[in-house]
Each structure stands twice: as structure tokens, then as C-alpha cells.
Design a protein around this motif. Structure first.
Motif, PDB file in Angstrom:
ATOM      1  N   ILE B  61      13.037 -32.061  24.363  1.00 45.40           N
ATOM      2  CA  ILE B  61      13.146 -33.737  24.816  1.00 45.40           C
ATOM      3  C   ILE B  61      14.124 -33.689  25.544  1.00 45.40           C
ATOM      4  CG2 ILE B  61      13.852 -36.134  24.027  1.00 45.40           C
ATOM      5  CD1 ILE B  61      13.552 -34.750  21.240  1.00 45.40           C
ATOM      6  N   VAL B  66      12.600 -35.378  29.920  1.00 41.47           N
ATOM      7  CA  VAL B  66      12.848 -36.780  30.605  1.00 41.47           C
ATOM      8  C   VAL B  66      13.180 -36.319  32.001  1.00 41.47           C
ATOM      9  CG1 VAL B  66      15.957 -37.861  30.272  1.00 41.47           C
ATOM     10  CG2 VAL B  66      14.929 -37.021  28.223  1.00 41.47           C
ATOM     11  N   LEU B  69      10.177 -36.194  33.600  1.00 38.38           N
ATOM     12  CA  LEU B  69      10.215 -38.505  33.581  1.00 38.38           C
ATOM     13  C   LEU B  69      10.432 -38.462  35.060  1.00 38.38           C
ATOM     14  CD1 LEU B  69       8.535 -39.945  32.110  1.00 38.38           C
ATOM     15  CD2 LEU B  69      10.458 -40.794  31.036  1.00 38.38           C
ATOM     16  N   PRO B 141      15.060 -45.010   7.650  1.00 35.34           N
ATOM     17  CA  PRO B 141      15.711 -44.638   8.641  1.00 35.34           C
ATOM     18  C   PRO B 141      14.374 -43.429  10.060  1.00 35.34           C
ATOM     19  CG  PRO B 141      17.783 -44.038   8.144  1.00 35.34           C
ATOM     20  CD  PRO B 141      16.282 -43.761   6.509  1.00 35.34           C
ATOM     21  N   PHE B 142      14.524 -42.951   9.325  1.00 35.05           N
ATOM     22  CA  PHE B 142      13.402 -41.238  10.107  1.00 35.05           C
ATOM     23  C   PHE B 142      12.019 -42.445  10.377  1.00 35.05           C
ATOM     24  CE2 PHE B 142       9.862 -38.094   9.707  1.00 35.05           C
ATOM     25  CZ  PHE B 142      10.665 -37.511  10.950  1.00 35.05           C
ATOM     26  N   ALA B 145      12.432 -45.065  12.802  1.00 32.30           N
ATOM     27  CA  ALA B 145      12.848 -44.175  13.524  1.00 32.30           C
ATOM     28  C   ALA B 145      10.664 -44.237  14.729  1.00 32.30           C
ATOM     29  CB  ALA B 145      13.296 -42.820  13.861  1.00 32.30           C
ATOM     30  N   VAL B 148      10.155 -47.122  16.198  1.00 33.65           N
ATOM     31  CA  VAL B 148      11.260 -48.053  17.008  1.00 33.65           C
ATOM     32  C   VAL B 148      10.612 -47.216  18.565  1.00 33.65           C
ATOM     33  CG1 VAL B 148      13.766 -47.704  18.679  1.00 33.65           C
ATOM     34  CG2 VAL B 148      13.564 -48.017  16.155  1.00 33.65           C
ATOM     35  N   LEU B 149      10.096 -45.748  18.289  1.00 34.72           N
ATOM     36  CA  LEU B 149       9.358 -45.042  19.121  1.00 34.72           C
ATOM     37  C   LEU B 149       8.417 -45.776  20.089  1.00 34.72           C
ATOM     38  CD1 LEU B 149       9.897 -40.974  18.393  1.00 34.72           C
ATOM     39  CD2 LEU B 149      10.259 -41.896  20.638  1.00 34.72           C
ATOM     40  N   ALA B 152       8.938 -48.302  22.038  1.00 38.56           N
ATOM     41  CA  ALA B 152       9.419 -48.153  23.647  1.00 38.56           C
ATOM     42  C   ALA B 152       7.948 -48.267  23.956  1.00 38.56           C
ATOM     43  CB  ALA B 152      10.396 -47.415  23.524  1.00 38.56           C
ATOM     44  N   ALA B 156       6.953 -49.932  27.299  1.00 44.47           N
ATOM     45  CA  ALA B 156       7.092 -48.564  28.852  1.00 44.47           C
ATOM     46  C   ALA B 156       6.055 -48.837  29.609  1.00 44.47           C
ATOM     47  CB  ALA B 156       7.771 -47.411  28.340  1.00 44.47           C
ATOM     48  N   LEU B 159       5.516 -52.579  30.687  1.00 42.11           N
ATOM     49  CA  LEU B 159       6.732 -53.000  32.117  1.00 42.11           C
ATOM     50  C   LEU B 159       6.111 -52.376  33.250  1.00 42.11           C
ATOM     51  CD1 LEU B 159      10.077 -52.700  30.632  1.00 42.11           C
ATOM     52  CD2 LEU B 159       9.289 -54.722  31.957  1.00 42.11           C
ATOM     53  N   ALA B 160       4.713 -50.805  32.689  1.00 44.89           N
ATOM     54  CA  ALA B 160       5.165 -50.031  33.792  1.00 44.89           C
ATOM     55  C   ALA B 160       3.569 -50.583  34.466  1.00 44.89           C
ATOM     56  CB  ALA B 160       4.992 -48.842  33.431  1.00 44.89           C
ATOM     57  N   LYS B 161       2.890 -51.665  34.166  1.00 40.51           N
ATOM     58  CA  LYS B 161       1.671 -52.399  34.377  1.00 40.51           C
ATOM     59  C   LYS B 161       1.751 -52.731  36.113  1.00 40.51           C
ATOM     60  CE  LYS B 161       0.001 -54.485  31.953  1.00 40.51           C
ATOM     61  NZ  LYS B 161      -1.165 -55.594  31.145  1.00 40.51           N
TER      62      LYS B 161
END
Lengths: 102, 164
Positions: B61, B66, B69, B141-142, B145, B148-149, B152, B156, B159-161
Motif C-alpha cells: 500500500i 501511495v 500516487l 468493521p471489515f 472499511a 469507506v474505501l 473515498a 476522490a 474532487l479531481a474531475k
């Protein structure tokens, strides 16, 4: 073997360097990098306590799994915001973004 | 000197050196590469703590996704203006706050009696325990998660468009 305070000392040192970077950097991308450092130092703490206190249950490692998910989201959304800020005004200087100043 | 202790010191020195170099370097691409080295050394620290799965995930990751990116965003936003200073005016204040934090944490940390937790005296758990916990007791929780991904990811992209 390695005493637990060595791991905690490493973690605190890394976190302090991250605080310094997040507070003092001029470039937004460097602020994001400092936040990455801080999140990773927290992960050391989780894994060290998980290994030394509850090695079978692995609560700390579960926490780290979710921390990594949230960090991946944070860096993705953060970099998208950086891109759209750059498109808006053409620079990445944190001092320039003071429109909310009273 | 035993081998784990030596490995720990080697990787700690590498991590701290890279973090400090990240703070003083003037070239932002170098900063990202310092972060890359620090994150891979952190994966080694996880390995020393018998968290092999998390060490692998760390390399995938952080070192994989990261860093790439960050490099893409740096190349997309490469400005022609060369800034001579990399820090804002409140840099001494930042040093002061970070130093106060470091001292106030390091003293209690090294004077506390950790008791039984100070040294390793139990056998490590295995990756299969982590997997079993993730898919049975911690399944909710898994799944959250995963949601959530997804959120996001969509956020993203939005926002980046390019806006018209």
C-alpha cells in the motif's frame, strides 16, 4: 530480545518529526507526507503493544489494518483536493490560502 | 549483541535519518523517495514484531500505491516557480512544539515500569489468527472499511474531475 521502550521511543521520535513537518512546511504535499509519517508511527505503537501484551488475540494488528484503510482514503482524497486547489489558483503554497482569514 | 537488536537499530537509524532528510530536503521528489525508504524500513520493523502480513501490506500500500500516487500528483502540479524557502515563518514555533511533545513523552515512557509487558515472553500469534478474526468476529468493521474505501474512491474521482 528488544525491550518495548525501544519501539515506543522510535515511534515517538517519528511522530515528533511528523508534527514539526506538518506545522512548518510550505508545500501542501509535504504536509501530507508528514501526516503519513505520523500515522505510521502510530502503527508501530499498535503492533508493538499487540505483540508484547496480547500476542494471540492481535487486537493491535486489527487496528492497524483499519488504520491503513483510513490512511489510503486520506491520501487519495487529500491528493484530489491538492489537484483541485492547484487547478483553482496555480500554486501549492500554504501561506497563499488565507481567504478565510478574518 | 543479538541479531534482532542489531536489525532494530539499523532500521531505526535508517527511518530517523530518512525522516529528518525529508524535513530538510529542498527537492520534493527527493522527499518522496526518502519517505519510500522510511516506509520500507518500517515494514522491516513490523516484521521484527512478528506481523508478517502487515509488513507485506505496508510494502504494497505505502511503498507501492501511495508513493506512486504522490509522484503523479507532484508531476501534475510541477510549478515553474522555484521556492527558495521550504518552510513558513512559524518554523521555530513548530520546532518548539515538537520538542516539547518529544520530551514530555520520552521521559514517562522510559521511566514507566512496564512489568511483564517489557520483554517478550509469549509466542507470537500467526497470520491465520488475524485472518480468522477479520472474517468472523470483526466482519462488520471489515465490511465498513470496504464501504469507506468505496466512498473515498468516488469522492476522490469527483474532487479531481475537471469542472466546466
Amino acid at each position: 530480545m528488544i525491550p518495548i521502550n525501544y519501539f515506543l521511543t522510535l515511534s515517538i521520535t517519528l511522530f515528533s518529526i511528523g508534527i514539526y513537518g506538518a506545522l512548518s512546511k510550505r508545500n501542501i504535499i509535504l504536509v501530507l507526507l508528514s501526516i503519513e509519517l505520523m500515522l505510521n508511527s502510530v502503527n508501530i505503537n499498535f503492533i508493538a503493544f499487540s505483540r508484547y501484551v496480547t500476542p494471540k488475540v492481535m487486537t493491535g494488528q486489527l487496528f492497524v489494518t483499519f488504520t491503513m484503510v483510513v490512511t489510503a482514503c486520506e491520501i487519495g482524497v487529500g491528493l484530489a483536493i491538492v489537484l483541485s486547489l492547484f487547478r483553482l489558483s496555480g500554486n501549492l503554497n500554504t501561506d497563499k490560502y488565507n481567504q478565510l482569514k478574518g | 549483541m543479538n541479531i534482532p537488536l542489531f536489525l532494530f537499530f539499523a532500521m531505526s537509524i535508517l527511518i530517523i535519518y530518512c525522516a529528518l532528510a525529508l524535513m530538510v530536503s529542498r527537492n520534493i521528489v527527493h522527499c518522496v523517495f526518502y519517505l519510500l525508504v522510511a516506509l520500507i524500513a518500517l515494514a522491516g520493523i513490523y516484521w521484527l514484531l512478528d506481523a508478517q502480513f502487515l509488513a507485506g501490506v505496508q510494502v504494497f500500500i505505502y511503498a507501492g500505491a501511495v508513493t506512486v500516487l504522490l509522484l503523479f500528483v507532484i508531476m501534475l502540479t510541477m510549478t515553474t516557480q522555484k521556492s527558495t524557502t521550504i518552510e513558513v515563518k512559524q518554523s521555530p514555533v513548530a520546532i518548539f512544539i515538537a520538542g516539547i511533545f518529544w520530551v514530555s513523552m520520552i521521559i514517562p515512557l522510559n521511566t514507566t515500569n512496564w512489568g511483564k509487558a517489557r520483554m517478550l515472553n509469549q509466542k507470537p500469534g500467526q497470520t491465520i489468527d488475524l485472518a480468522t478474526a477479520l472474517f468472523t468476529k470483526q466482519a462488520l468493521p471489515f465490511e465498513i472499511a470496504g464501504v469507506v474505501l468505496l466512498a473515498a474512491l468516488i469522492g476522490a474521482i469527483y474532487l479531481a474531475k475537471e469542472t466546466k
